[in-house]
Design a protein around this motif. Structure first.
Motif, short mmCIF file in Angstrom:
data_model
loop_
_atom_site.label_atom_id
_atom_site.label_comp_id
_atom_site.label_asym_id
_atom_site.label_seq_id
_atom_site.Cartn_x
_atom_site.Cartn_y
_atom_site.Cartn_z
N VAL A 173 0.58 -15.37 6.89
CA VAL A 173 1.82 -15.70 6.16
C VAL A 173 1.69 -17.10 4.97
N ASN A 174 2.55 -17.02 4.31
CA ASN A 174 2.41 -17.89 3.33
C ASN A 174 4.10 -18.13 2.95
N ALA A 175 4.20 -19.59 2.72
CA ALA A 175 5.51 -20.16 2.14
C ALA A 175 5.22 -21.35 1.42
N ARG A 176 6.18 -22.01 0.69
CA ARG A 176 6.13 -23.09 -0.16
C ARG A 176 6.00 -24.19 0.61
N ASN A 177 6.94 -24.24 1.83
CA ASN A 177 7.23 -25.28 2.84
C ASN A 177 6.58 -24.92 4.27
N ARG A 178 5.46 -25.37 4.87
CA ARG A 178 5.10 -24.99 6.06
C ARG A 178 5.66 -25.50 7.40
N ASP A 179 6.43 -26.79 7.14
CA ASP A 179 7.15 -27.22 8.20
C ASP A 179 8.77 -26.91 8.60
N LYS A 180 9.24 -26.12 7.52
CA LYS A 180 10.51 -25.78 7.57
C LYS A 180 10.81 -25.04 8.75
N ASP A 188 -2.66 -20.37 -0.34
CA ASP A 188 -2.80 -19.72 -1.86
C ASP A 188 -2.50 -18.26 -1.37
N THR A 189 -1.59 -17.57 -2.01
CA THR A 189 -1.37 -16.11 -1.55
C THR A 189 -2.60 -15.32 -2.16
N ALA A 190 -3.23 -15.67 -3.28
CA ALA A 190 -4.18 -14.81 -3.65
C ALA A 190 -5.25 -14.54 -2.26
N ALA A 191 -5.47 -15.40 -1.58
CA ALA A 191 -6.54 -15.30 -0.61
C ALA A 191 -6.25 -13.82 0.39
N PHE A 192 -4.77 -13.46 0.29
CA PHE A 192 -4.34 -12.37 0.97
C PHE A 192 -5.38 -11.16 0.67
N ALA A 208 -0.11 -9.17 5.67
CA ALA A 208 0.07 -10.55 5.27
C ALA A 208 1.43 -10.66 4.44
N ILE A 209 2.25 -11.55 4.75
CA ILE A 209 3.63 -11.78 4.25
C ILE A 209 3.52 -13.11 3.28
N ALA A 210 3.81 -12.84 2.08
CA ALA A 210 3.94 -13.69 0.96
C ALA A 210 5.45 -14.27 0.88
N VAL A 254 -6.42 -7.78 6.61
CA VAL A 254 -5.16 -7.56 5.85
C VAL A 254 -5.14 -6.19 5.20
N ASP A 255 -4.36 -5.27 5.56
CA ASP A 255 -4.09 -3.68 5.22
C ASP A 255 -3.04 -3.81 3.99
N VAL A 256 -1.91 -4.63 4.24
CA VAL A 256 -0.79 -4.61 3.33
C VAL A 256 -0.44 -6.00 2.92
N VAL A 257 -0.16 -6.16 1.90
CA VAL A 257 0.37 -7.40 1.39
C VAL A 257 1.85 -7.31 0.97
N VAL A 258 2.69 -8.06 1.83
CA VAL A 258 4.05 -7.77 1.53
C VAL A 258 4.37 -9.10 0.76
N GLU A 259 5.19 -8.75 -0.40
CA GLU A 259 5.32 -9.65 -1.69
C GLU A 259 6.91 -10.13 -1.30
N LEU A 260 7.26 -11.22 -1.06
CA LEU A 260 8.84 -11.61 -0.86
C LEU A 260 8.96 -12.88 -1.59
N ILE A 261 8.29 -13.11 -2.90
CA ILE A 261 8.36 -14.38 -3.44
C ILE A 261 9.40 -14.27 -4.65
N GLY A 262 9.29 -12.98 -5.20
CA GLY A 262 10.27 -12.74 -6.49
C GLY A 262 9.64 -13.36 -7.89
#
Ligand code: HSE
Length: 431
Positions: A43-50, A64-68, A8-10, A74-82
């Motif tokens: 996946v998750n991001a702030r703007n779905r339509d971009k 909501d990333t918490a759902a990951f 899952a990519i956040a 999902v085996d791995v959560v990849v956090e790329l939010i900062g």
């Protein structure tokens, strides 16, 4: 082939898009190397339509990333939010707590909460991996944790922020001042609109905390880090440094000294032909000194979509291979509270620039202050002669105690013909 490793990519910014592209474009290569396919579940991001230039329509969109953390596929959560706290921190705790591996490029998160998260990962028998958090495409975490694992490390230091290295390189090549070059760097996308984290040394600070922990088996500790950025360096400093045979580089330094550790971020003069002196532009470089390996020097791109995504993928492939390793190279329970060196007691040669009125007696006053503070002058330079007008006065010193030279600089600032705060830069005579 084994069952796929599911991600899952956040965050689908530059790095998230890069990771998605590698997974899509190198699916077969990765499956062969990892021994199993690696796929994206959600996946998750702030703007779905971009429009991100990559097709993510096949993946489940999660608001909501918490759902990951609760998703069975999902085996791995990849956090790329900062960010050191907030969403990224909450996600890390929840994902690790629910037994998901956690891969992140987030140096701030680990500099502040690395010990707690490493312990949580170990308690839940999953990996906390962060190759992308330090120096992007340079595999320095792996190098420290594995390649140099047989050595007692004496020091790790280097150029950890590409934005600052780009600015300092441009200043030297064009003779322009900091503000001017920063503006260009922002327009070119090398510097953020708010450049604070980069130019004030915070980004490099987060990174050196992680390298210190790996090198010396200590808990990452950002709160006691001394950081000086590059805002006070001007074109005169760059030009005089060159004339003296040096380059100015923002260095992150972690060094073992008499059973204690020095950890600092500061601009330094380094010999222009040294390994770090020749690293220019947006490149990063890390130098490691170990008792058996002697020195290791790694150079590469520290930021950008490709290099950072490449580092994230190396962590994900390690997990797919079943590779287990403590986040900071030793079990979290064994990480020690660091004992810090008192920076005031450290000894260095220094470069000092004073902006002074060109009039008789200034040098006498300056040298008296240095004498009174036990600072010995190695050389001084003044170009031109413009009576009554501001001129730069440059000095280099022999080895001096940090507390003595800073006291001398504070006193020199009070001389009537010294027009601004002295610029003090240590000289690191590295090879
Ligand atoms: N902004 C950083 C740099 C990259 O300029 O090197 C991310 O840490």
């Amino acid at each position: 082939m084994d069952k796929p490793l599911k991600l899952a990519i956040a965050g689908l910014g530059t790095v998230g898009v890069g990771v998605t592209k590698i997974i899509q474009n190198h699916a077969d290569l990765i499956a062969t190397r990892a021994g199993r396919p690696i796929t994206i579940t959600a996946v998750n991001a702030r703007n779905r339509d971009k429009d991100r230039g990559v097709d993510v329509s096949a993946y489940q969109w999660v608001d909501d990333t918490a759902a990951f953390a609760d998703m069975d596929d999902v085996d791995v959560v990849v956090e790329l939010i900062g960010g050191s706290d907030g969403t990224a921190y909450d996600l890390a705790k929840k994902a690790l707590g629910k037994g998901k591996h956690f891969v992140t490029a987030n140096k701030a998160l680990l500099a502040h909460h690395g010990h707690e998260l490493a312990a949580l990962a170990e308690d839940n028998k999953v990996n906390l991996a962060y190759e992308a958090a330090v120096a992007g495409g340079i595999p320095i975490i792996k190098a420290m944790r594995e390649g140099f694992a047989g050595n007692a490390i004496d020091a790790v230091y280097g150029i950890l922020n590409g934005t600052c290295n780009y600015i300092l390189t441009e200043m030297r090549e064009t003779g322009r001042d900091f503000k001017d070059v920063l503006k260009d760097a922002q327009e070119l996308g090398y510097a953020e609109a708010d450049p604070t984290f980069d130019v004030d040394g915070v980004d490099a600070g987060h990174k050196i905390c992680l390298l210190t922990a790996l090198a010396f088996g200590t808990k990452p500790d950002f709160t006691s880090l001394e950081m000086t950025g590059i805002r006070h360096i001007n074109a005169t400093d760059i030009a005089f440094a060159s004339e003296l045979g040096y380059r100015i580089k923002l260095l992150g330094i972690a060094r073992r000294m008499n059973g204690k550790i020095m950890q600092i971020i500061e601009p330094c003069l380094v010999p222009k032909n040294s390994t770090l002196g020749t690293v220019e532009g947006v490149y990063n470089a890390v130098h490691v000194e170990g008792d058996y390996v002697a020195t290791g020097h790694l150079v590469g791109l520290g930021a950008g979509e490709g290099p950072t995504a490449s580092a994230v993928m190396s962590d994900i492939i390690d997990i797919a291979r079943g590779y287990e390793t403590p986040a900071f190279g030793i079990p979290a329970k064994d990480l020690q509270a660091p004992k810090w060196v008192n920076i005031g007691e450290t000894v260095n040669c220094y470069y000092i620039r004073l902006n002074v009125l060109d009039e008789p007696g200034v040098l006498a006053e300056v040298s008296a202050i240095l004498r009174d503070n036990k600072v010995s002058i190695e050389a001084f330079l003044q170009r031109g002669h413009d009576p009554g007008q501001p001129v730069p006065l440059i000095m280099t010193t022999h080895e001096s105690k940090h507390k003595n030279i800073t006291k001398a600089c504070a006193q020199m600032e009070n001389i009537k013909s010294v027009l601004e705060k002295p610029c003090l830069i240590p000289i690191e005579n590295i090879k």
